[in-house]
Design an enzyme around this catalytic site. Sequence first.
Site, short mmCIF file in Angstrom:
data_model
loop_
_atom_site.label_atom_id
_atom_site.label_comp_id
_atom_site.label_asym_id
_atom_site.label_seq_id
_atom_site.Cartn_x
_atom_site.Cartn_y
_atom_site.Cartn_z
N HIS A 1 -12.83 -43.02 39.95
CA HIS A 1 -13.41 -41.68 39.87
C HIS A 1 -12.35 -40.61 39.59
CE1 HIS A 1 -17.25 -42.97 42.31
NE2 HIS A 1 -17.27 -43.40 41.07
N GLN A 46 -12.60 -45.17 44.99
CA GLN A 46 -13.46 -44.10 44.49
C GLN A 46 -12.85 -42.75 44.88
OE1 GLN A 46 -17.87 -45.09 45.36
NE2 GLN A 46 -16.74 -46.38 46.77
N VAL A 98 -10.38 -39.54 45.24
CA VAL A 98 -9.56 -38.76 44.31
C VAL A 98 -8.41 -38.07 45.04
CG1 VAL A 98 -11.56 -38.37 42.80
CG2 VAL A 98 -11.03 -36.67 44.57
N ASP A 99 -8.25 -38.37 46.35
CA ASP A 99 -7.35 -37.57 47.20
C ASP A 99 -5.87 -37.92 47.10
OD1 ASP A 99 -7.18 -39.93 48.76
OD2 ASP A 99 -8.73 -39.25 50.17
N CYS A 108 -8.19 -30.54 23.81
CA CYS A 108 -7.36 -31.60 23.21
C CYS A 108 -7.40 -32.90 24.02
CB CYS A 108 -5.91 -31.13 23.02
SG CYS A 108 -4.97 -30.98 24.55
N TYR A 168 -12.56 -26.84 43.79
CA TYR A 168 -11.52 -27.87 43.71
C TYR A 168 -10.17 -27.33 44.21
CZ TYR A 168 -14.43 -31.45 41.71
OH TYR A 168 -15.41 -32.39 41.56
#
Length: 231
Positions: free
Chosen positions: A109, A91, A93-94, A120, A56
């Site tokens: 997403h 969808q 995530v960029d 937490c 990631y």
Amino acid sequence: MRSATRVAVLTGAGISAESGVPTFRGPGGIWRTYRAEDLATPQAFHRDPKLVWEWYDWRRSVLRTVNPNLGHYALAELEQKKGDGFMLITQNVDGLHNRAGSQRILKIHGDIWWTQCSACREVKSDHRVPLPEIPPRCACGGVLRPGVVWFGESLPERTWQQAQEAAENCDLMLVVGTSAVVYPAAGLAPLAQRRGARVIEINMEETPLSGAADISLRGPSGEILPQLIHE
Ligand code: BJW
Ligand code: ZN
């Protein structure tokens, strides 16, 4: 396009392809090089959080170097025209839709620029590239995870509910740059259609949705979307 008052748009990785972001499936796709089971499942993260975070962190470093394209900008413009009757369900995530100026966005997403604490549960925005520590940790001491939805996980409940409502209540749905194989997202266009909406698909290739779509436009979204919106 002109007469529709409630427009829902579903986007996938293909809309960011012309920005230089790799898609998941198809030529050059992420899942051609990496196995989803090794990187994009809760089990993979549990097994090796460092490996998953390194991947990631690398994708975040790539995203730092790219920009929104004309397809993203066209959708931001469409939102201006349709106002409250517009909803963008992505969808992706960029973060490129935000950077193009879209505001009415449902990120079903998640977002690669969010982290969530495994202990937490706090969700935070974190734009640091590279991360100073991998895996990164929360102030509470818990291990942070990317704020994205992996295979086998449920979608964020409230966001998903809003996405379904947008699909149920629209009179036009645009489906842009998605292979339409990942559920439940792939069920949104059929849902909209059952509720009477017209569906226009924009994709370089045929997908499982193409046959059912009212109109299927074949080509790059960075060219087709601006044309559609300016006609
Ligand atoms: C262009 C272009 C250009 C290129 N212009 N176009 C069996 C049947 C049904 C469902 C399942 C099943 N087995 C398992 C499931 C469930 C699973 C699923 O759907 N699997 C299928 C793959 C079989 N779904 C889930 O697990 C979801 N959760 C869920 O169902 O919860 C309930 C549940 C709970 C507990 C147990 C079981 C179920 C969650 C799905 C999460 C998906 N996550 C990812 C990773 C996100 C984080 C990250 O980025 O790291 O999301 S996977 C990846 O796929 C990513 C994408 O959002 C998603 C969709 O991909 P997308 O956007 O469509 O991209 P591509 O690459 O596939 O397609 C690109 C398209 O663009 C192509 O068509 C090109 O032609 C086109 N294109 N250039 C226009 N210039
Ligand atoms: Zn915490």
